[in-house]
Design a protein around this motif. Structure first.
Motif, PDB file in Angstrom:
ATOM      1  N   MET A 248      11.998  13.992  13.050  1.00 12.29           N
ATOM      2  CA  MET A 248      12.985  13.094  12.180  1.00 12.29           C
ATOM      3  C   MET A 248      13.489  12.357  13.453  1.00 12.29           C
ATOM      4  O   MET A 248      14.212  12.899  14.317  1.00 12.29           O
ATOM      5  CB  MET A 248      13.628  13.806  11.281  1.00 12.29           C
ATOM      6  CG  MET A 248      13.309  14.535  10.186  1.00 12.29           C
ATOM      7  SD  MET A 248      14.419  14.837   8.898  1.00 12.29           S
ATOM      8  CE  MET A 248      13.624  16.088   8.099  1.00 12.29           C
ATOM      9  N   ILE A 249      13.508  11.164  13.306  1.00 11.12           N
ATOM     10  CA  ILE A 249      14.044  10.290  14.350  1.00 11.12           C
ATOM     11  C   ILE A 249      15.210   9.419  13.714  1.00 11.12           C
ATOM     12  O   ILE A 249      15.139   8.570  12.643  1.00 11.12           O
ATOM     13  CB  ILE A 249      13.224   9.296  14.765  1.00 11.12           C
ATOM     14  CG1 ILE A 249      11.815   9.802  15.330  1.00 11.12           C
ATOM     15  CG2 ILE A 249      13.828   8.381  16.067  1.00 11.12           C
ATOM     16  CD1 ILE A 249      10.854   8.766  15.591  1.00 11.12           C
ATOM     17  N   CYS A 250      16.558   9.446  14.535  1.00 11.81           N
ATOM     18  CA  CYS A 250      17.513   8.552  13.849  1.00 11.81           C
ATOM     19  C   CYS A 250      18.329   8.096  15.142  1.00 11.81           C
ATOM     20  O   CYS A 250      18.909   8.857  15.832  1.00 11.81           O
ATOM     21  CB  CYS A 250      18.543   9.330  12.807  1.00 11.81           C
ATOM     22  SG  CYS A 250      19.475   8.118  12.038  1.00 11.81           S
ATOM     23  N   GLY A 251      18.165   6.645  15.408  1.00 11.66           N
ATOM     24  CA  GLY A 251      19.027   6.194  16.485  1.00 11.66           C
ATOM     25  C   GLY A 251      18.994   4.501  16.595  1.00 11.66           C
ATOM     26  O   GLY A 251      18.535   4.191  15.438  1.00 11.66           O
ATOM     27  N   ASN A 252      19.196   3.940  17.647  1.00  6.95           N
ATOM     28  CA  ASN A 252      18.929   2.480  17.563  1.00  6.95           C
ATOM     29  C   ASN A 252      17.720   2.262  17.574  1.00  6.95           C
ATOM     30  O   ASN A 252      16.630   2.868  17.915  1.00  6.95           O
ATOM     31  CB  ASN A 252      19.981   1.920  19.088  1.00  6.95           C
ATOM     32  CG  ASN A 252      19.083   2.340  20.274  1.00  6.95           C
ATOM     33  OD1 ASN A 252      17.969   2.311  20.450  1.00  6.95           O
ATOM     34  ND2 ASN A 252      20.291   2.924  21.219  1.00  6.95           N
ATOM     35  N   LYS A 283      16.900   4.170  10.900  1.00  7.87           N
ATOM     36  CA  LYS A 283      17.814   3.450  11.751  1.00  7.87           C
ATOM     37  C   LYS A 283      19.217   4.018  11.691  1.00  7.87           C
ATOM     38  O   LYS A 283      19.626   4.258  10.652  1.00  7.87           O
ATOM     39  CB  LYS A 283      17.973   1.893  11.678  1.00  7.87           C
ATOM     40  CG  LYS A 283      18.481   1.103  12.881  1.00  7.87           C
ATOM     41  CD  LYS A 283      17.821  -0.290  12.531  1.00  7.87           C
ATOM     42  CE  LYS A 283      18.213  -1.059  11.481  1.00  7.87           C
ATOM     43  NZ  LYS A 283      19.586  -1.528  11.590  1.00  7.87           N
ATOM     44  N   ALA A 284      19.910   4.364  12.970  1.00  6.21           N
ATOM     45  CA  ALA A 284      21.520   4.621  12.836  1.00  6.21           C
ATOM     46  C   ALA A 284      22.000   3.229  12.453  1.00  6.21           C
ATOM     47  O   ALA A 284      21.740   2.035  13.097  1.00  6.21           O
ATOM     48  CB  ALA A 284      21.964   5.219  14.158  1.00  6.21           C
ATOM     49  N   PHE A 285      22.827   3.379  11.551  1.00  5.81           N
ATOM     50  CA  PHE A 285      23.369   2.195  10.866  1.00  5.81           C
ATOM     51  C   PHE A 285      24.569   1.590  11.684  1.00  5.81           C
ATOM     52  O   PHE A 285      25.817   2.437  11.685  1.00  5.81           O
ATOM     53  CB  PHE A 285      23.621   2.046   9.261  1.00  5.81           C
ATOM     54  CG  PHE A 285      22.501   2.830   8.579  1.00  5.81           C
ATOM     55  CD1 PHE A 285      22.182   4.099   8.541  1.00  5.81           C
ATOM     56  CD2 PHE A 285      21.568   1.972   8.312  1.00  5.81           C
ATOM     57  CE1 PHE A 285      21.224   4.657   7.813  1.00  5.81           C
ATOM     58  CE2 PHE A 285      20.554   2.363   7.586  1.00  5.81           C
ATOM     59  CZ  PHE A 285      20.291   3.920   7.282  1.00  5.81           C
TER      60      PHE A 285
END
Ligand code: A2P
Length: 287
Positions: A248-252, A283-285
């Motif tokens: 799982m990916i969550c970043g800019n 996406k990191a919000f």
């Protein structure tokens, strides 16, 4: 938050209007606030009794703001990943402070007892249901992108479904790793998780923090460290393999795109709630 209507001569001659107290819709009360750096803070709010969510999902939260044109109060909302696990009595969020950000420039000043708006409709792709069964799960985060993983890492299902759980967190500075560092320490000594999953559960959990702009024990972007093979060597695992690994990916945005490209090279395919596969992205919000 209620604005007083100025009393003009014309208004004074009319029958007095009942003052309108603007109720905050979907209000929840702030129970705790912690400032981690001058750019980062986390906070906890009461949880609506009816709110059910899957670890990794996000909700819309915000504050009331006055519309510059009409003078009316209206909600200003942004998507925030829920950082607390689905069994928690309260909800936790982890946020950046953007000096000119319409929401976070104000949200960063909240105090226990204040009210925020929370729309109780959780959604998101960073959920176990969007992945096929596998042996090892990777959580790749930059900055506040760690928030959904703070939820998933406290969810017993994560350890029930996988033999190995690896969190990588890349931040500019050492202080920005503190939230994740304390989270990992808290999980490793969590008696409830140990009881549910077995005493040795935390041996499954690997943590790989890196910084890019301040000296720390491990420096560099995770993408570069994977490309060079260094990250795999440090962790003692082989490069990502669709037969074994889920991610799982969550970043800019740039980070998400770069990792997606790398995953496709490893042969991993992107999944969704309706079509589970090898990895998912969100996406990191930012404000
Ligand atoms: P860098 O300092 O080299 O830009 P931000 O605060 O700008 O969202 O960045 C958070 C972290 O993500 C920083 O350490 C930043 O590294 C890193 N980063 C930014 N873009 C990428 C990318 N394309 N791949 C990997 N890491 C990235």
């Amino acid at each position: 938050m209620t604005e007083m209507t100025p009393v003009t001569d014309a208004a004074a001659t009319k029958a007095p209007e009942t003052p309108k107290k603007m109720a905050v819709p979907d209000a929840q009360t702030v129970t705790a606030v912690q400032h981690w750096t001058d750019r980062l803070f986390s906070f906890r709010v009461t949880r609506p009794a009816s709110l059910r969510f899957r670890s990794g999902e996000f909700v819309m939260i915000g504050l009331m703001q006055t519309d510059a044109k009409t003078g009316r109060e209206k909600p200003l909302l942004r998507a925030y990943s829920i950082a607390s696990p689905s069994w928690d009595e309260e909800l936790e969020f982890y946020s950046i402070k953007v000096p000119d950000g319409p929401l976070t420039s104000r949200l960063q000043h909240i105090q226990p007892g204040d009210e925020i708006i929370l729309r109780p409709k959780p959604v998101g792709t960073l959920v176990h249901d969007a992945l096929l069964p596998g042996k090892r799960i990777w959580f790749f985060a930059t900055g506040t992108g760690i928030a959904p993983f703070a939820s998933l890492l406290r969810d017993p299902q994560t350890y029930e479904d996988y033999d190995e759980v690896i969190l990588t967190h890349t931040c500019r500075e050492v202080g920005e790793l503190e939230y994740g560092k304390q989270l990992i320490e808290e999980i490793r000594s969590d008696e409830m998780l140990a009881e549910l999953i077995g005493e040795g559960f935390h041996e499954k959990l690997r943590y790989y923090p890196t910084t890019t702009r301040e000296e720390s024990p491990k420096m560099g972007r995770i993408t570069d460290l994977m490309r060079s093979g260094q990250a795999f060597e440090d962790l003692g695992v082989s490069p990502l393999d669709p037969a074994v690994d889920r991610a799982m990916i969550c970043g800019n945005l740039a980070f998400n795109l770069e990792l997606k490209e790398m995953f496709e090279e490893y042969g991993l395919e992107e999944g969704a709630n309706s079509d589970p596969k090898h990895y998912v992205v969100e996406k990191a919000f930012l404000d």
